[in-house]
Design a protein around this motif. Structure first.
Motif, PDB file in Angstrom:
ATOM      1  N   GLN A  63       0.816  -1.213   0.000  1.00  0.00           N
ATOM      2  CA  GLN A  63       0.000   0.000   0.000  1.00  0.00           C
ATOM      3  C   GLN A  63       0.853   1.267   0.000  1.00  0.00           C
ATOM      4  N   CYS A  64       2.041   1.179   0.527  1.00  0.00           N
ATOM      5  CA  CYS A  64       2.911   2.360   0.628  1.00  0.00           C
ATOM      6  C   CYS A  64       3.717   2.633  -0.642  1.00  0.00           C
ATOM      7  N   LEU A  65       3.733   1.717  -1.573  1.00  0.00           N
ATOM      8  CA  LEU A  65       4.532   1.889  -2.785  1.00  0.00           C
ATOM      9  C   LEU A  65       3.941   2.975  -3.688  1.00  0.00           C
ATOM     10  N   PRO A  66       4.796   3.821  -4.261  1.00  0.00           N
ATOM     11  CA  PRO A  66       4.300   4.867  -5.168  1.00  0.00           C
ATOM     12  C   PRO A  66       3.488   4.293  -6.335  1.00  0.00           C
ATOM     13  N   GLU A  67       3.872   3.128  -6.835  1.00  0.00           N
ATOM     14  CA  GLU A  67       3.151   2.499  -7.943  1.00  0.00           C
ATOM     15  C   GLU A  67       1.721   2.143  -7.541  1.00  0.00           C
ATOM     16  N   THR A  68       1.531   1.798  -6.283  1.00  0.00           N
ATOM     17  CA  THR A  68       0.197   1.462  -5.780  1.00  0.00           C
ATOM     18  C   THR A  68      -0.629   2.724  -5.574  1.00  0.00           C
ATOM     19  N   ARG A  69      -0.050   3.719  -4.946  1.00  0.00           N
ATOM     20  CA  ARG A  69      -0.782   4.943  -4.635  1.00  0.00           C
ATOM     21  C   ARG A  69      -1.158   5.710  -5.899  1.00  0.00           C
ATOM     22  N   ARG A  70      -0.388   5.549  -6.964  1.00  0.00           N
ATOM     23  CA  ARG A  70      -0.599   6.323  -8.196  1.00  0.00           C
ATOM     24  C   ARG A  70      -2.038   6.254  -8.695  1.00  0.00           C
ATOM     25  N   TYR A  71      -2.651   5.075  -8.650  1.00  0.00           N
ATOM     26  CA  TYR A  71      -4.012   4.924  -9.163  1.00  0.00           C
ATOM     27  C   TYR A  71      -5.020   4.549  -8.075  1.00  0.00           C
ATOM     28  N   ALA A  72      -4.645   4.719  -6.832  1.00  0.00           N
ATOM     29  CA  ALA A  72      -5.564   4.415  -5.735  1.00  0.00           C
ATOM     30  C   ALA A  72      -6.649   5.494  -5.656  1.00  0.00           C
ATOM     31  N   ASN A  73      -7.816   5.111  -5.151  1.00  0.00           N
ATOM     32  CA  ASN A  73      -8.885   6.096  -4.964  1.00  0.00           C
ATOM     33  C   ASN A  73      -8.441   7.195  -4.016  1.00  0.00           C
ATOM     34  N   ASN A  74      -7.636   6.836  -3.027  1.00  0.00           N
ATOM     35  CA  ASN A  74      -7.052   7.812  -2.113  1.00  0.00           C
ATOM     36  C   ASN A  74      -5.539   7.738  -2.289  1.00  0.00           C
ATOM     37  N   PRO A  75      -4.924   8.748  -2.895  1.00  0.00           N
ATOM     38  CA  PRO A  75      -3.492   8.686  -3.174  1.00  0.00           C
ATOM     39  C   PRO A  75      -2.588   8.833  -1.950  1.00  0.00           C
ATOM     40  N   GLU A  76      -3.162   9.195  -0.794  1.00  0.00           N
ATOM     41  CA  GLU A  76      -2.365   9.373   0.409  1.00  0.00           C
ATOM     42  C   GLU A  76      -1.960   8.011   0.993  1.00  0.00           C
ATOM     43  N   VAL A  77      -0.703   7.904   1.415  1.00  0.00           N
ATOM     44  CA  VAL A  77      -0.234   6.688   2.070  1.00  0.00           C
ATOM     45  C   VAL A  77      -0.871   6.610   3.450  1.00  0.00           C
ATOM     46  N   ASN A  83     -18.498  -5.307  -9.508  1.00  0.00           N
ATOM     47  CA  ASN A  83     -18.202  -3.984 -10.045  1.00  0.00           C
ATOM     48  C   ASN A  83     -16.749  -3.660  -9.725  1.00  0.00           C
ATOM     49  N   ALA A  84     -16.125  -2.879 -10.579  1.00  0.00           N
ATOM     50  CA  ALA A  84     -14.756  -2.419 -10.335  1.00  0.00           C
ATOM     51  C   ALA A  84     -14.648  -0.982 -10.798  1.00  0.00           C
ATOM     52  N   ARG A  85     -14.101  -0.134  -9.931  1.00  0.00           N
ATOM     53  CA  ARG A  85     -13.839   1.262 -10.289  1.00  0.00           C
ATOM     54  C   ARG A  85     -12.381   1.366 -10.705  1.00  0.00           C
ATOM     55  N   VAL A  86     -12.160   1.853 -11.931  1.00  0.00           N
ATOM     56  CA  VAL A  86     -10.816   1.944 -12.487  1.00  0.00           C
ATOM     57  C   VAL A  86     -10.640   3.335 -13.081  1.00  0.00           C
ATOM     58  N   LEU A  87      -9.694   4.085 -12.545  1.00  0.00           N
ATOM     59  CA  LEU A  87      -9.442   5.425 -13.070  1.00  0.00           C
ATOM     60  C   LEU A  87      -9.107   5.355 -14.557  1.00  0.00           C
ATOM     61  N   GLU A  88      -9.625   6.312 -15.323  1.00  0.00           N
ATOM     62  CA  GLU A  88      -9.343   6.348 -16.761  1.00  0.00           C
ATOM     63  C   GLU A  88      -7.848   6.391 -17.054  1.00  0.00           C
ATOM     64  N   ALA A  89      -7.098   7.068 -16.210  1.00  0.00           N
ATOM     65  CA  ALA A  89      -5.658   7.187 -16.423  1.00  0.00           C
ATOM     66  C   ALA A  89      -4.924   5.866 -16.227  1.00  0.00           C
ATOM     67  N   ASN A  90      -5.561   4.911 -15.574  1.00  0.00           N
ATOM     68  CA  ASN A  90      -4.940   3.612 -15.331  1.00  0.00           C
ATOM     69  C   ASN A  90      -5.206   2.708 -16.541  1.00  0.00           C
ATOM     70  N   VAL A  91      -4.490   2.987 -17.600  1.00  0.00           N
ATOM     71  CA  VAL A  91      -4.700   2.317 -18.886  1.00  0.00           C
ATOM     72  C   VAL A  91      -4.511   0.804 -18.769  1.00  0.00           C
ATOM     73  N   ALA A  92      -3.505   0.375 -18.040  1.00  0.00           N
ATOM     74  CA  ALA A  92      -3.242  -1.060 -17.900  1.00  0.00           C
ATOM     75  C   ALA A  92      -4.412  -1.769 -17.224  1.00  0.00           C
ATOM     76  N   SER A  93      -4.964  -1.183 -16.163  1.00  0.00           N
ATOM     77  CA  SER A  93      -6.093  -1.814 -15.475  1.00  0.00           C
ATOM     78  C   SER A  93      -7.368  -1.745 -16.300  1.00  0.00           C
ATOM     79  N   GLN A  94      -7.545  -0.659 -17.053  1.00  0.00           N
ATOM     80  CA  GLN A  94      -8.703  -0.593 -17.954  1.00  0.00           C
ATOM     81  C   GLN A  94      -8.631  -1.754 -18.949  1.00  0.00           C
TER      82      GLN A  94
END
Length: 146
Positions: free
Chosen positions: A21-35, A112-123
């Motif tokens: 959860q603390c990794l920048p790669e994880t926080r980048r597309y998290a609903n809450n970007p704060e660690v 259901n899954a919420r996926v940020l548009e910017a998260n192209v890989a997860s989309q």
């Protein structure tokens, strides 16, 4: 070994999930970007593990923990899916195999899954896994008809 196995998460997984959860790669597309703080994470994890309505799995490739996947109860037979794969295992198809494992374990629910548009890989992941894109950031998969 390429087989993906899902095991119910336990309190012994708390630290590993926090590290991811603390990794920048994880926080980048998290609903809450704060660690989260360690204390907040511990309280959140305990609540999730004690839930009688949610499902929380550790994802294993052989004996290695490679990610987590959760199904949070929304209503009736509908759940919100959250998936996190350890960044060092990205690009190996593990997330897609994890979603297929969820389908095998829970064929009778709507997901259901919420996926940020910017998260192209997860989309792309959710499209490839057979989810329908309902909105720009919402994917759904109905129960599997037998």
């Amino acid at each position: 070994m390429n087989e993906i196995v899902l095991k119910t998460a336990t309190s012994e997984d708390t630290l590993q999930v926090y590290v991811w959860q603390c990794l920048p790669e994880t926080r980048r597309y998290a609903n809450n970007p704060e660690v989260p703080t360690w204390e907040h994470h511990q309280a959140w994890m305990l609540k999730k593990l004690e839930s009688q309505c949610d499902f929380f799995y550790m994802v294993y490739k052989g004996s290695l923990r490679v990610g987590v996947v959760r199904l949070d109860f929304c209503s009736s037979n509908r759940f919100l899916l959250s998936i996190l794969m350890c960044p060092k295992y990205h690009g190996q198809g593990l997330a897609k195999r994890t979603l297929a494992a969820i389908d095998r374990i829970h064929p009778d629910i709507e997901i259901n899954a919420r996926v940020l548009e910017a998260n192209v890989a997860s989309q792309a992941l959710f499209k490839a896994a057979g989810y329908n894109k309902e909105k720009r950031d919402l994917f759904t998969k109905n129960k599997i008809e037998k």
